[in-house]
Scaffold this motif. Structure first.
Motif, PDB file in Angstrom:
ATOM      1  N   SER A 128       0.809  -1.223   0.000  1.00 47.89           N
ATOM      2  CA  SER A 128       0.000   0.000   0.000  1.00 47.89           C
ATOM      3  C   SER A 128       0.839   1.268   0.000  1.00 47.89           C
ATOM      4  O   SER A 128       0.296   2.365  -0.155  1.00 47.89           O
ATOM      5  N   GLY A 129       2.151   1.153   0.161  1.00 45.19           N
ATOM      6  CA  GLY A 129       2.974   2.364   0.118  1.00 45.19           C
ATOM      7  C   GLY A 129       4.347   2.139   0.710  1.00 45.19           C
ATOM      8  O   GLY A 129       4.810   1.009   0.871  1.00 45.19           O
ATOM      9  N   PHE A 138       5.017   9.048   1.506  1.00 42.72           N
ATOM     10  CA  PHE A 138       3.658   9.511   1.716  1.00 42.72           C
ATOM     11  C   PHE A 138       3.751  11.013   1.908  1.00 42.72           C
ATOM     12  O   PHE A 138       4.832  11.559   2.123  1.00 42.72           O
ATOM     13  N   SER A 192      -1.328   8.515   0.866  1.00 43.46           N
ATOM     14  CA  SER A 192      -0.452   7.360   0.680  1.00 43.46           C
ATOM     15  C   SER A 192      -0.168   7.129  -0.800  1.00 43.46           C
ATOM     16  O   SER A 192      -0.868   7.640  -1.680  1.00 43.46           O
ATOM     17  N   VAL A 193       0.857   6.313  -1.069  1.00 43.63           N
ATOM     18  CA  VAL A 193       1.161   5.940  -2.448  1.00 43.63           C
ATOM     19  C   VAL A 193      -0.009   5.180  -3.053  1.00 43.63           C
ATOM     20  O   VAL A 193      -0.304   5.312  -4.239  1.00 43.63           O
ATOM     21  N   ASP A 194      -0.686   4.402  -2.235  1.00 41.23           N
ATOM     22  CA  ASP A 194      -1.865   3.671  -2.699  1.00 41.23           C
ATOM     23  C   ASP A 194      -2.926   4.645  -3.213  1.00 41.23           C
ATOM     24  O   ASP A 194      -3.524   4.439  -4.277  1.00 41.23           O
TER      25      ASP A 194
END
Length: 516
Positions: free
Chosen positions: A376-377, A382, A391-393
């Protein structure tokens, strides 16, 4: 590969795969940590942290071994383990964090820090990576694929196998280290072959592959999405064909990892003549942690019985500061204590001499029973200037939805937090040759991020006053990587730029007459 294809045809899997399928995750991880501690008991780190005392804890109760482990061995990030232990390995000392002498070091892409990191690669780790790779290949028995696929060529787009040697150790990309030690039975199927793989000039390597590509029968491609897309575009242009399947009609599988594939998918599929099966892997410089094991899922199964012990740190303000640094007394959990749907930073202990090592990735469990995760990241990748906790997600999904909504091809992107008056703004840099206006992209990105992230939606009404978008040719992203000395199949463009890297990116754009 004839052996593998025969096993695949019969639906045979390795004992380790069956063991993981029919065992409780904690039981597997308990045994794995015990094996790691026993092997390292006489090393310097084993003596300092009294591994025999930890091992005695396996006799007493279900949790005693872990209580002793986390109370006696501190959490390490790269800087701390390097300063205390790994620098000795680079000096040629043996029995420091793992038995014997370490002769190979993988240079990580260093997307979180300023310089590349030297990650020890032991003989035991090479064997573990190879065994997990075979496990993933044999998992293809669950898919409806012709056995003849594994008699086709496998193109692995990685780093140079011509490693640097300083008289003490060899160093290079992990892919270069592992490819240089491929078993003999695999080498006849491996492309681009030994000669091209030794090339250190990335541009020359791509050109050589393009020239040879028409003579190969490729069934599987392996690599980072952005670089494979560039290669395929070059092949299509060189031979003036409509899609890559006119060159490689038997191409069926794309094995990828390192970054989320979803933002690249739309542009990548324009290069194909028919659909591919996409398989995700979680192969880091520190080890082969997980792979996609089940059809019709985007999640990956953690490898629980092959040289790695996993711990999980809830990714929240109690355990991490605003810069993504782990706090000294962070709460850590073993695999039976996690919850589905929550984000955890990952700690690993490995057969390469990493101990309670913060790898920098954040994972989310989608199935506790199957030990299935998605990445998720990153702990450092972030953005939270004012509490938006992006977040990267979130970024990957917003880019994917934006590209889909406007039928545009987004090849790369990155994000910076910048001042805006006395408050803040997000500045997106998007690599695309599409003609969609930047204000349209801005509004769409902002809309999707508000839906994906409640904190972001709140802060857009308060401290996060503006969203800025700059659309660039995607080639500029790769030119910057080259200028940073990070050109090649292993390197990925950072999704969030902070500090020195943000300043370097801005200077690079100004030098190329890009208005910020």
């Amino acid at each position: 590969m004839a052996i593998i294809s025969t096993l695949l045809k019969k639906g045979i899997r390795l004992r380790e795969s069956l063991e993981q399928e029919y065992s409780h995750p904690l039981e597997l991880q308990r045994q794995e940590l015990k094996k790691l501690l026993i092997q390292a008991v006489d090393t310097e780190i084993g003596q300092k942290y009294d591994f025999p005392k930890i091992l005695k804890g396996f006799r007493w109760g279900e949790n005693e071994f872990y209580e002793r482990y986390k109370s006696q061995v501190p959490i390490y990030d790269y800087n701390h383990i390097h300063e205390e232990w790994w620098y000795k390995l680079l000096e040629g000392k043996s029995n420091v964090t793992w038995p014997g002498l370490v002769r190979y070091f993988a240079l990580s892409s260093g997307t979180s820090g300023a310089t590349s990191k030297f990650i020890p690669i032991t003989t035991d780790m090479v064997k573990a990576i190879r065994k997990t790779g075979v496990r993933q290949i044999l998992s293809l028995s669950k898919y409806d694929l012709p056995v003849s696929l594994l008699r086709r060529g496998i193109l692995m787009l990685g780093g140079s196998t011509d490693l640097e040697f300083n008289g003490i150790y060899f160093s290079g990309d992990l892919s270069g280290i592992t490819t240089g030690q491929l078993p003999i039975w695999f080498q006849r199927f491996y492309k681009p072959g030994k000669k091209i793989s030794r090339s250190k000039n990335w541009g020359d390597k791509l050109d050589q592959i393009v020239e040879k590509s028409k003579s190969w029968d490729i069934g599987i491609i392996v690599g980072v999405p952005a670089w494979l897309q560039i290669l395929i575009e070059k092949i299509i242009e060189r031979y003036q064909v409509d899609n890559i399947h006119e060159i490689w009609p038997n191409l069926q599988i794309f094995v990828h990892g390192g970054v989320s594939f979803e933002p690249y998918k739309k542009g990548f599929e324009k290069l194909l003549g028919k659909p591919l099966l996409y398989l995700e892997t979680y192969l880091a410089s520190e080890g082969f942690l997980a792979f996609q094991a089940l059809p019709n899922r985007k999640s990956m199964r953690l490898v629980l019985n092959n040289g790695i012990f996993h711990e999980f740190v809830p990714f929240n303000e109690e355990n991490f500061d605003e810069e993504g640094n782990i706090k000294p007394h962070a709460n850590t959990l073993k695999i039976d204590e996690i919850e589905e749907g929550k984000d955890y930073a990952l700690l690993i202990s490995t057969c390469a001499g990493a101990w309670r090592y913060l790898i920098g990735d954040v994972v989310r469990f989608v199935s506790k029973e199957e030990s299935e995760i998605v990445i998720s990241g990153r702990t450092k990748h972030f953005l939270s200037l004012c509490g938006e906790h992006l977040s990267v997600d979130n970024m990957n999904k917003a880019i994917e939805l934006t590209a889909e909504e406007h039928d545009m091809n987004i090849c790369e992107f990155t994000l910076m937090g910048v001042p805006h008056g006395s408050l803040f703004a997000h500045h997106w840099f998007i690599g695309s040759d599409s003609t969609v206006k930047k204000n349209t992209i801005k509004k769409t990105l902002d809309k999707h991020l508000k839906t994906l992230n409640d904190d972001y939606a709140v802060e857009r009404n308060h401290a996060l006053k503006q969203v800025l978008v700059t659309v660039l040719p995607s080639s500029l992203f790769y030119s910057w990587l080259k200028e940073q000395g990070k050109e090649g199949g292993q390197y990925k463009f950072p999704r969030v730029l902070k500090g020195d890297k943000a300043a370097s990116w801005q200077q690079f754009l100004l030098k190329n007459a890009i208005e910020l």
